[in-house]
Design a protein around this motif. Sequence first.
Motif, PDB file in Angstrom:
ATOM      1  N   LEU A 108      -2.790  -3.667 -15.952  1.00  0.00           N
ATOM      2  CA  LEU A 108      -1.814  -2.610 -16.215  1.00  0.00           C
ATOM      3  C   LEU A 108      -1.696  -2.368 -17.709  1.00  0.00           C
ATOM      4  CD1 LEU A 108       1.189  -3.682 -17.364  1.00  0.00           C
ATOM      5  CD2 LEU A 108       1.380  -4.533 -15.059  1.00  0.00           C
ATOM      6  N   HIS A 113       1.110  -1.676 -20.157  1.00  0.00           N
ATOM      7  CA  HIS A 113       2.571  -1.727 -20.134  1.00  0.00           C
ATOM      8  C   HIS A 113       3.189  -0.669 -21.041  1.00  0.00           C
ATOM      9  CE1 HIS A 113       2.437  -4.032 -23.914  1.00  0.00           C
ATOM     10  NE2 HIS A 113       3.724  -3.764 -24.032  1.00  0.00           N
ATOM     11  N   GLY A 126       2.609   2.583 -18.964  1.00  0.00           N
ATOM     12  CA  GLY A 126       3.215   2.369 -17.648  1.00  0.00           C
ATOM     13  C   GLY A 126       2.298   2.697 -16.494  1.00  0.00           C
ATOM     14  N   ILE A 141      -0.435   1.295 -13.747  1.00  0.00           N
ATOM     15  CA  ILE A 141      -1.055   0.163 -13.067  1.00  0.00           C
ATOM     16  C   ILE A 141      -2.522   0.520 -12.865  1.00  0.00           C
ATOM     17  CG2 ILE A 141      -1.138  -1.186 -10.938  1.00  0.00           C
ATOM     18  CD1 ILE A 141       1.863  -0.860 -10.707  1.00  0.00           C
ATOM     19  N   ILE A 191       3.025   4.312 -12.507  1.00  0.00           N
ATOM     20  CA  ILE A 191       4.250   3.817 -11.880  1.00  0.00           C
ATOM     21  C   ILE A 191       5.492   4.082 -12.728  1.00  0.00           C
ATOM     22  CG2 ILE A 191       4.026   1.467 -12.803  1.00  0.00           C
ATOM     23  CD1 ILE A 191       5.161   2.353  -9.220  1.00  0.00           C
ATOM     24  N   LYS A 192       5.367   4.002 -14.048  1.00  0.00           N
ATOM     25  CA  LYS A 192       6.512   4.261 -14.942  1.00  0.00           C
ATOM     26  C   LYS A 192       7.019   5.688 -14.754  1.00  0.00           C
ATOM     27  CE  LYS A 192       7.441   4.742 -19.929  1.00  0.00           C
ATOM     28  NZ  LYS A 192       8.775   4.132 -20.083  1.00  0.00           N
ATOM     29  N   CYS A 211      12.252   3.301 -17.675  1.00  0.00           N
ATOM     30  CA  CYS A 211      11.580   2.212 -16.957  1.00  0.00           C
ATOM     31  C   CYS A 211      10.578   1.523 -17.879  1.00  0.00           C
ATOM     32  CB  CYS A 211      10.868   2.791 -15.742  1.00  0.00           C
ATOM     33  SG  CYS A 211       9.947   1.576 -14.796  1.00  0.00           S
ATOM     34  N   HIS A 212      10.552   0.217 -17.839  1.00  0.00           N
ATOM     35  CA  HIS A 212       9.564  -0.571 -18.579  1.00  0.00           C
ATOM     36  C   HIS A 212       8.711  -1.315 -17.560  1.00  0.00           C
ATOM     37  CE1 HIS A 212      11.590   0.208 -22.377  1.00  0.00           C
ATOM     38  NE2 HIS A 212      12.725  -0.006 -21.738  1.00  0.00           N
ATOM     39  N   VAL A 213       7.406  -1.355 -17.796  1.00  0.00           N
ATOM     40  CA  VAL A 213       6.481  -1.956 -16.835  1.00  0.00           C
ATOM     41  C   VAL A 213       5.869  -3.228 -17.410  1.00  0.00           C
ATOM     42  CG1 VAL A 213       4.360  -1.599 -15.510  1.00  0.00           C
ATOM     43  CG2 VAL A 213       5.946   0.299 -15.848  1.00  0.00           C
ATOM     44  N   GLU A 214       5.903  -4.293 -16.629  1.00  0.00           N
ATOM     45  CA  GLU A 214       5.256  -5.552 -16.996  1.00  0.00           C
ATOM     46  C   GLU A 214       4.613  -6.151 -15.753  1.00  0.00           C
ATOM     47  OE1 GLU A 214       4.617  -6.964 -19.688  1.00  0.00           O
ATOM     48  OE2 GLU A 214       6.030  -6.161 -21.148  1.00  0.00           O
TER      49      GLU A 214
END
Length: 206
Positions: A2, A4, A7, A9, A23-24, A35-38
């Motif tokens: 991903l 991050h 955002g 995947i 996804i973000k 939104c934060h993506v990890e």
Amino acid sequence: PLDHISGIIQAPPNLSTWVDVPIKAILEEEFRVTCHVENDANAGAVAEHRFGAGQGCRNMVFLTMGTGLGAGIIAAGHLYHGSKDFAGEIGHVRLTRTGPVGYHKAGSVEGWASGGGMAQVALKAVEAARKRKEPTRLAELQQRGQTITAREVAMAARKGDATAIHILHSTGKRLGEVLAILVDILNPERIVIGGLAMRLGDALLG
């Protein structure tokens, strides 16, 4: 797997159909929030550091232990991503020349010390028990066409199944080797383990 920052995947190994999913953007549009993506290990590390078992630590490691095995690293109070966002991929490290497979690599940490790896170890252990003519509940499950999973191993161990207990001890020993590597390299104040370790408790961690 991903990005991050954007955002997206990209292609996680355990979600093979999720390729370049924004996804973000999807979540921000749906819920009208930032939104934060990890990845799961990094998110778990942040959560444990701020609200859980890692509170008060400046340097800690969080391990996910489920289908796979990964690590989130908190260094000097901040999540450490590495130069390409791949920091903490301890599952890729090879423990032995041969052995159960994780990340397409025989003998890897994920092969030895994850739920998916435990299932692979169980298949070999059941085969060995058959050769010794040693009864095991796991062989009975296999004969009924059921897939042997980490959950089945744990349930059998709780009922005193010797083969299942041996599998848990083997997985625990390999997990211990992984923790020793992390201690030597990262010198953390604390290592927090989620997933299977929480459910199996002393049967694994002992």
